[in-house]
Every structure is written in C-alpha cells, then in structure tokens.
Design a protein around this motif. Sequence first.
Motif, PDB file in Angstrom:
ATOM      1  N   TYR A 143       0.827  -1.195   0.000  1.00 59.97           N
ATOM      2  CA  TYR A 143       0.000   0.000   0.000  1.00 59.97           C
ATOM      3  C   TYR A 143       0.869   1.256   0.000  1.00 59.97           C
ATOM      4  CZ  TYR A 143      -4.196  -2.797   0.793  1.00 59.97           C
ATOM      5  OH  TYR A 143      -5.235  -3.692   0.649  1.00 59.97           O
ATOM      6  N   THR A 144       2.000   1.215   0.714  1.00 57.03           N
ATOM      7  CA  THR A 144       2.938   2.335   0.700  1.00 57.03           C
ATOM      8  C   THR A 144       3.570   2.473  -0.673  1.00 57.03           C
ATOM      9  OG1 THR A 144       3.501   1.586   2.945  1.00 57.03           O
ATOM     10  CG2 THR A 144       4.693   3.483   2.088  1.00 57.03           C
ATOM     11  N   ALA A 145       3.920   1.345  -1.286  1.00 52.48           N
ATOM     12  CA  ALA A 145       4.507   1.362  -2.630  1.00 52.48           C
ATOM     13  C   ALA A 145       3.561   2.027  -3.627  1.00 52.48           C
ATOM     14  CB  ALA A 145       4.847  -0.059  -3.072  1.00 52.48           C
ATOM     15  N   LEU A 146       2.272   1.753  -3.497  1.00 53.50           N
ATOM     16  CA  LEU A 146       1.282   2.343  -4.398  1.00 53.50           C
ATOM     17  C   LEU A 146       1.209   3.864  -4.220  1.00 53.50           C
ATOM     18  CD1 LEU A 146      -1.683  -0.205  -4.221  1.00 53.50           C
ATOM     19  CD2 LEU A 146       0.105  -0.036  -5.947  1.00 53.50           C
ATOM     20  N   ALA A 147       1.270   4.315  -2.967  1.00 56.40           N
ATOM     21  CA  ALA A 147       1.264   5.758  -2.710  1.00 56.40           C
ATOM     22  C   ALA A 147       2.534   6.397  -3.260  1.00 56.40           C
ATOM     23  CB  ALA A 147       1.134   6.027  -1.218  1.00 56.40           C
ATOM     24  N   ALA A 148       3.667   5.739  -3.047  1.00 53.33           N
ATOM     25  CA  ALA A 148       4.942   6.261  -3.541  1.00 53.33           C
ATOM     26  C   ALA A 148       4.930   6.381  -5.066  1.00 53.33           C
ATOM     27  CB  ALA A 148       6.087   5.351  -3.091  1.00 53.33           C
ATOM     28  N   ALA A 149       4.252   5.456  -5.724  1.00 51.20           N
ATOM     29  CA  ALA A 149       4.184   5.458  -7.190  1.00 51.20           C
ATOM     30  C   ALA A 149       3.068   6.352  -7.717  1.00 51.20           C
ATOM     31  CB  ALA A 149       3.988   4.029  -7.696  1.00 51.20           C
ATOM     32  N   VAL A 199      -0.200   6.019  -7.370  1.00 52.60           N
ATOM     33  CA  VAL A 199      -1.451   5.353  -7.753  1.00 52.60           C
ATOM     34  C   VAL A 199      -2.624   6.008  -7.026  1.00 52.60           C
ATOM     35  CG1 VAL A 199      -2.708   3.159  -7.645  1.00 52.60           C
ATOM     36  CG2 VAL A 199      -0.310   3.189  -8.335  1.00 52.60           C
ATOM     37  N   TYR A 200      -2.391   6.423  -5.793  1.00 49.27           N
ATOM     38  CA  TYR A 200      -3.333   7.260  -5.046  1.00 49.27           C
ATOM     39  C   TYR A 200      -2.510   8.178  -4.164  1.00 49.27           C
ATOM     40  CZ  TYR A 200      -2.682   3.132  -1.989  1.00 49.27           C
ATOM     41  OH  TYR A 200      -2.156   2.089  -1.279  1.00 49.27           O
ATOM     42  N   ASP A 201      -3.154   9.159  -3.543  1.00 50.40           N
ATOM     43  CA  ASP A 201      -2.399  10.106  -2.727  1.00 50.40           C
ATOM     44  C   ASP A 201      -2.175   9.564  -1.318  1.00 50.40           C
ATOM     45  OD1 ASP A 201      -4.855  10.499  -1.410  1.00 50.40           O
ATOM     46  OD2 ASP A 201      -5.306  12.341  -2.522  1.00 50.40           O
ATOM     47  N   PHE A 202      -1.339  10.274  -0.554  1.00 52.32           N
ATOM     48  CA  PHE A 202      -0.991   9.860   0.805  1.00 52.32           C
ATOM     49  C   PHE A 202      -2.232   9.687   1.663  1.00 52.32           C
ATOM     50  CE2 PHE A 202      -0.324  11.101   5.229  1.00 52.32           C
ATOM     51  CZ  PHE A 202       0.619  10.161   5.633  1.00 52.32           C
ATOM     52  N   GLU A 203      -3.177  10.635   1.545  1.00 50.46           N
ATOM     53  CA  GLU A 203      -4.381  10.609   2.373  1.00 50.46           C
ATOM     54  C   GLU A 203      -5.215   9.361   2.119  1.00 50.46           C
ATOM     55  OE1 GLU A 203      -3.509  15.041   1.630  1.00 50.46           O
ATOM     56  OE2 GLU A 203      -3.206  13.115   0.629  1.00 50.46           O
ATOM     57  N   THR A 204      -5.375   9.008   0.858  1.00 51.84           N
ATOM     58  CA  THR A 204      -6.139   7.803   0.510  1.00 51.84           C
ATOM     59  C   THR A 204      -5.470   6.571   1.093  1.00 51.84           C
ATOM     60  OG1 THR A 204      -6.962   8.808  -1.529  1.00 51.84           O
ATOM     61  CG2 THR A 204      -7.011   6.401  -1.402  1.00 51.84           C
ATOM     62  N   PHE A 257      -7.769   4.534  -9.132  1.00 52.95           N
ATOM     63  CA  PHE A 257      -6.347   4.222  -9.122  1.00 52.95           C
ATOM     64  C   PHE A 257      -5.733   4.798 -10.402  1.00 52.95           C
ATOM     65  CE2 PHE A 257      -5.575   0.399  -6.107  1.00 52.95           C
ATOM     66  CZ  PHE A 257      -6.386   0.975  -5.138  1.00 52.95           C
ATOM     67  N   ARG A 258      -4.596   5.485 -10.252  1.00 52.46           N
ATOM     68  CA  ARG A 258      -3.931   6.097 -11.398  1.00 52.46           C
ATOM     69  C   ARG A 258      -2.789   5.205 -11.913  1.00 52.46           C
ATOM     70  NH1 ARG A 258      -4.783  10.646  -7.832  1.00 52.46           N
ATOM     71  NH2 ARG A 258      -2.727  10.316  -6.908  1.00 52.46           N
ATOM     72  N   GLN A 259      -2.331   5.510 -13.113  1.00 52.97           N
ATOM     73  CA  GLN A 259      -1.175   4.825 -13.691  1.00 52.97           C
ATOM     74  C   GLN A 259       0.043   5.106 -12.800  1.00 52.97           C
ATOM     75  OE1 GLN A 259      -1.781   3.299 -16.682  1.00 52.97           O
ATOM     76  NE2 GLN A 259       0.238   2.504 -17.145  1.00 52.97           N
ATOM     77  N   PRO A 260       0.767   4.095 -12.364  1.00 55.46           N
ATOM     78  CA  PRO A 260       1.913   4.331 -11.471  1.00 55.46           C
ATOM     79  C   PRO A 260       3.089   4.990 -12.187  1.00 55.46           C
ATOM     80  CG  PRO A 260       1.792   2.024 -12.085  1.00 55.46           C
ATOM     81  CD  PRO A 260       0.559   2.662 -12.632  1.00 55.46           C
ATOM     82  N   PRO A 319      -3.942   0.212 -13.766  1.00 50.53           N
ATOM     83  CA  PRO A 319      -4.611   0.548 -12.505  1.00 50.53           C
ATOM     84  C   PRO A 319      -5.650  -0.472 -12.049  1.00 50.53           C
ATOM     85  CG  PRO A 319      -4.388   2.507 -13.855  1.00 50.53           C
ATOM     86  CD  PRO A 319      -3.984   1.354 -14.719  1.00 50.53           C
ATOM     87  N   GLU A 320      -6.446  -1.013 -12.962  1.00 48.72           N
ATOM     88  CA  GLU A 320      -7.473  -1.973 -12.558  1.00 48.72           C
ATOM     89  C   GLU A 320      -6.865  -3.301 -12.110  1.00 48.72           C
ATOM     90  OE1 GLU A 320     -10.750  -1.432 -11.985  1.00 48.72           O
ATOM     91  OE2 GLU A 320     -10.070   0.625 -12.309  1.00 48.72           O
TER      92      GLU A 320
END
Length: 304
Positions: A92-98, A100-105, A213-216, A232-233
């Motif tokens: 989940y942290t990796a996704l935020a770092a990339a 895919v979603y923001d820190f808050e999400t 979810f956005r493109q990483p 993303p899907e």
Amino acid sequence: MRLAYLFPGQGSQYSGMATDFSKYGSWGHYAKVANEVLGLDLVEIMDGDEEILKLTENAQPAIYLASYVAFVELKKYLKEPDFVAGHSLGEYTALAAAGVYDFETGIYLVRKRGEYISQAMKPGEGSMAAVIGVPIEQIDELVKKYEGLYIANYNSEEQTVVSGKAESVKSFVKDLTENGKRAIELKVSGPFHTPYLESAREKMAIEVEHIKFRQPRYPIVMNSIAQEITDPEQIKHYILEQISGPVYWKQSVDRMITLGVSEFIEAGPKNVLTTMLKKAKLNAKHFTSLIGIKDGTEGVPSGR
C-alpha cells in the motif's frame, strides 16, 4: 544499474517511531495529515504503549506513515526508483509512492485494512510461525498434515511463514522443533494471508471500488503474482488478492533481479527486508544508512 525501493510490512513497528521520524523535514506535514484523516492521534500511538501500537489497526497506518516519510526523504538524496515493491502492508505504501493514489487515501485504506483484518477472526484463534532453513517443498508437504494451515509468506530461500488456526500452528511448531528444525511462532493475533481473511478482502473491495487508481510512476512488482504491474485496474485486483492469499516475496525479488535491479533500498522503520536480502548476498541498504538516522533493529516480518 536499476534501483528498487522496498517498503516493509507489519512487524516493523516499534514504540518511539514518531520521535525518531520527527527528525525528518517532511514528518510534521504528513503526521498532521494522518491525524486529521484518521481522526485520532497516530503520533501519540506511535510513541506510546507497545501493546496498543501492535494492534493491527494501529500498526498498519503507523508503518505506512513512517515508510512514506522515508520515501519522501530518500527522493531528496537519490534518483527515482525504477521499480517499487512492498511486503504485504508495504504494498500500500509502494502504491502511494508510485502515485497510484495520494498519501491521504493510502492512510485511510491501511487503517480500514487493519480494522477489517482484526474483525475477521477473534484474537487468539489464529496465528503464524516462521520456519527457518527448511526447503519450501518440505513445508508444502508438512502443512497438509494440519487442519487450517497454509503457507502465507515465501520470504526467502531460508525463511517461510505459515499461517492458520492457532492450535494447528502450535502443533506444527512443536512437531518441527522436536524433529530438530527451526520454527518460531510469531507475536500476531490472526491468520494473515489465508482464506480466513476472506471477509476482510470483501470489505476492502467495497472500500476501493469507488477510488480511482492512477497509472503508477514506477512499475510495481506485486505480492500476489510476483510480476510488475502498471494497469490501474489490475493493481486494484491484486492489492485485494494479497489480503487472503500468500505473499510471494522471494519470487518478487527474483523477478526484480531478472528485470535488471541490482540495488535495493528499504524505506521504513527497522531493517527487516534489508537483513533478509543481505543474507541472500544481495546489494541492499536501509534508507537510514543513506540519509542519517540509524535504526539497526532486525526481525522477522509477520507478513501482514
């Protein structure tokens, strides 16, 4: 030379995390945002009683917050990673770092993930155990002898984690120990990465259903399939799969090596992943060795 940033999972938390990470410039902003999103004082929990911190619903956002701050700080010193990956929760942290979603999400999702995991089975009814130095083929055969026991984490050549009913885990550990093998029951409250968490997966599916979810920015090598994903899907699908399915961490590391990764940097509290990789003779560093604060605590990832 290709570079991968790695993010740790549950088991990396420790009391005093907030004080340690407050030395970083980005800490104040993200700690404040985390408290506002969650509606609680996560910083106080991170510096407080160890028993309260290790509750799944507290440990997961605590590790996410610390790991994200580590990532932000790393980017001030190093180039962007070519790949990212996270061990269980760390995904989940990796996704935020990339991006895919923001820190808050992300902080919202990991808190919910922790709550739903805690609700899936009463504390004490499930457990996990790390097996050291036993070939995976043998473990695969051994778990079949116990009711409700599964392989949860393929961590390394040396270490595998099994998970399931508490009585089965205890019997498994006792039998292996009596036969001269190393098995250690972990201090966890549930059967993580097994079908017993299917209800948690279903609840999380509802949470992510309406999140875009956005493109990483960087490909993510995901736990469930040990393959790099950018759609993303597909990312949304596999982030749910790993809740009730196994973590193919060793296979994920092997995949990154195949893709040309020759340097791994762990961004987060403790140095569990770094230690595992170094034992496998890989070039791995903890972020604190590159930018300042020392934290040389070793351990076994619980794989949550």
